[in-house]
Design a protein around this motif. Structure first.
Motif, mmCIF file in Angstrom:
data_model
loop_
_atom_site.group_PDB
_atom_site.id
_atom_site.type_symbol
_atom_site.label_atom_id
_atom_site.label_comp_id
_atom_site.label_asym_id
_atom_site.label_seq_id
_atom_site.Cartn_x
_atom_site.Cartn_y
_atom_site.Cartn_z
ATOM 1 N N ALA A 4 -7.979 -4.844 -4.963
ATOM 2 C CA ALA A 4 -7.607 -3.998 -3.555
ATOM 3 C C ALA A 4 -7.255 -2.427 -4.064
ATOM 4 C CB ALA A 4 -7.004 -4.517 -2.602
ATOM 5 N N GLU A 5 -8.027 -1.699 -3.639
ATOM 6 C CA GLU A 5 -7.298 -0.030 -4.102
ATOM 7 C C GLU A 5 -6.929 0.696 -2.808
ATOM 8 O OE1 GLU A 5 -9.611 3.838 -5.956
ATOM 9 O OE2 GLU A 5 -10.833 1.950 -5.747
ATOM 10 N N LYS A 6 -6.077 1.411 -3.141
ATOM 11 C CA LYS A 6 -5.541 2.367 -2.210
ATOM 12 C C LYS A 6 -6.268 3.655 -2.473
ATOM 13 C CE LYS A 6 -1.432 4.916 -0.749
ATOM 14 N NZ LYS A 6 0.081 5.216 -1.053
ATOM 15 N N ARG A 7 -7.118 3.917 -1.403
ATOM 16 C CA ARG A 7 -7.880 5.097 -1.713
ATOM 17 C C ARG A 7 -7.071 6.123 -0.416
ATOM 18 N NH1 ARG A 7 -14.152 3.248 -1.680
ATOM 19 N NH2 ARG A 7 -14.110 2.083 -3.701
ATOM 20 N N ALA A 16 -8.281 -5.519 3.864
ATOM 21 C CA ALA A 16 -9.099 -4.518 4.524
ATOM 22 C C ALA A 16 -8.197 -3.688 5.980
ATOM 23 C CB ALA A 16 -10.398 -4.894 5.066
ATOM 24 N N THR A 70 -9.120 -1.012 0.242
ATOM 25 C CA THR A 70 -10.597 -1.096 0.099
ATOM 26 C C THR A 70 -10.724 -2.199 -1.043
ATOM 27 O OG1 THR A 70 -11.157 1.191 0.341
ATOM 28 C CG2 THR A 70 -12.539 -0.175 -0.942
ATOM 29 N N ASN A 97 -12.399 -4.015 -4.054
ATOM 30 C CA ASN A 97 -13.447 -3.727 -4.773
ATOM 31 C C ASN A 97 -13.959 -4.903 -5.505
ATOM 32 O OD1 ASN A 97 -13.067 -0.907 -4.415
ATOM 33 N ND2 ASN A 97 -11.482 -0.948 -6.128
ATOM 34 N N GLU A 139 -9.628 -11.232 2.197
ATOM 35 C CA GLU A 139 -10.394 -10.157 2.216
ATOM 36 C C GLU A 139 -10.023 -9.337 3.212
ATOM 37 O OE1 GLU A 139 -14.619 -8.277 0.766
ATOM 38 O OE2 GLU A 139 -14.284 -10.332 0.759
ATOM 39 N N ARG A 182 0.805 -1.238 -0.070
ATOM 40 C CA ARG A 182 -0.030 0.226 -0.023
ATOM 41 C C ARG A 182 0.775 1.480 -0.018
ATOM 42 N NH1 ARG A 182 -2.614 3.923 3.137
ATOM 43 N NH2 ARG A 182 -4.892 4.027 2.592
#
Length: 279
Positions: free
Chosen positions: A275-278, A245, A250, A252, A241, A167
């Motif tokens: 998985a996204e790095k927001r 988290a 996140t 998706n 998952e 991340r």
């Protein structure tokens, strides 16, 4: 990425010709590949694990295909990755470079623990290669649009640290796409077998082929006495998952053959997490 863009895997200070002024340590190269391994005593097992993979890639050929990563799978997964913007991407655990060779978007980087794997990978694909540990990646923060791994999450020495490192090096809005082997719950396994072989249409021939392939795979491993891959972690579908988290991602999308039986994955226990790095 020039060598000046690498950072020390431990303190994250920029390297100058592979020298960390902060740690007063110069990292070596093996056959021209920078060996940017952590010196943290918690990761001393890395040496034996790297040796195990060197043995695997020395004794075997086409290791990925022997594990079910067929040319059909490579085409599918490469196309899957093309959905994500990637001017600069990293593959963790690149193996023999089959996935790297299939991708043509942007700058490509790859790390592995095995110099034997990288020696084979660089004959197939152009990329910046380095020997490095997922828990201590030698790249600056916000370096990549896309990070991917195939069959690697189950080998992390410390899942939390590895995922937080991934991340860290992702740009905001970047994605980590991980293919992972999980342990199915009894309910998941039963539901898959019913869907795959019984309902809504009985498929006895498919069942026989599945059982035959499982038997052949076991016999082949015994006869050839191939070295076993050192697996550190066992996840369930939900557990993988949740690990992502907890590390700030996140999740998706979760993809597997239990949802889509036509996917070219080796079995129902293979799961793809997006998985996204927001911010």
């Amino acid at each position: 990425m020039s060598i000046s863009s690498y950072v020390c895997p431990d303190c994250k200070a920029p390297l100058q010709q592979y020298f960390c002024e902060s740690c007063r340590f110069e990292f070596s190269r093996v056959d021209g590949v920078p060996r940017l391994m952590s010196r943290d005593p918690r990761f001393t097992r890395t040496e034996s694990i790297a040796g195990a993979y060197d043995s695997i890639y020395t004794v075997q050929t086409r290791v990925w295909e022997n594990q079910g990563r067929t040319p059909e799978f490579i085409r599918f997964f490469s196309g899957f990755l093309d959905r994500f913007r990637s001017t600069r991407s990293l593959e963790i655990g690149c193996g023999e470079g089959f996935l790297l060779a299939s991708r043509h978007n942007g700058e490509k980087f790859a790390v592995d623990l095995s110099i034997e794997a990288i020696r084979q990978a660089r004959t197939r694909a152009e990329a910046d290669f380095s020997l490095a540990l997922a828990e201590r990646l030698p790249f600056p923060a916000d370096s990549f649009d896309l990070v991917t791994s195939v069959g690697v999450m189950e080998h992390f020495l410390d899942t939390g640290e590895a995922l937080r490192e991934i991340r860290r090096i992702l740009k905001p809005g970047g994605h980590y796409v991980s293919l992972t082997h999980v342990d199915l719950t009894v309910r998941e396994r039963l539901a898959w077998m019913i869907t795959e072989f019984v309902f809504p249409r009985p498929r006895p021939i498919r069942l026989v082929r599945w059982l035959t392939n499982r038997l052949k795979s076991r016999v082949l491993r015994v006869r050839r006495k191939f070295p076993e891959q050192p697996i550190q972690n066992r996840y369930t579908t939900r557990g993988g998952e949740e690990s992502l988290a907890r590390s700030g991602f996140t999740v998706n999308t979760v993809v597997h053959r239990r949802k889509n039986p036509d996917l070219p994955l080796v079995g129902p226990s293979v799961v793809i997490y997006v998985a996204e790095k927001r911010c």
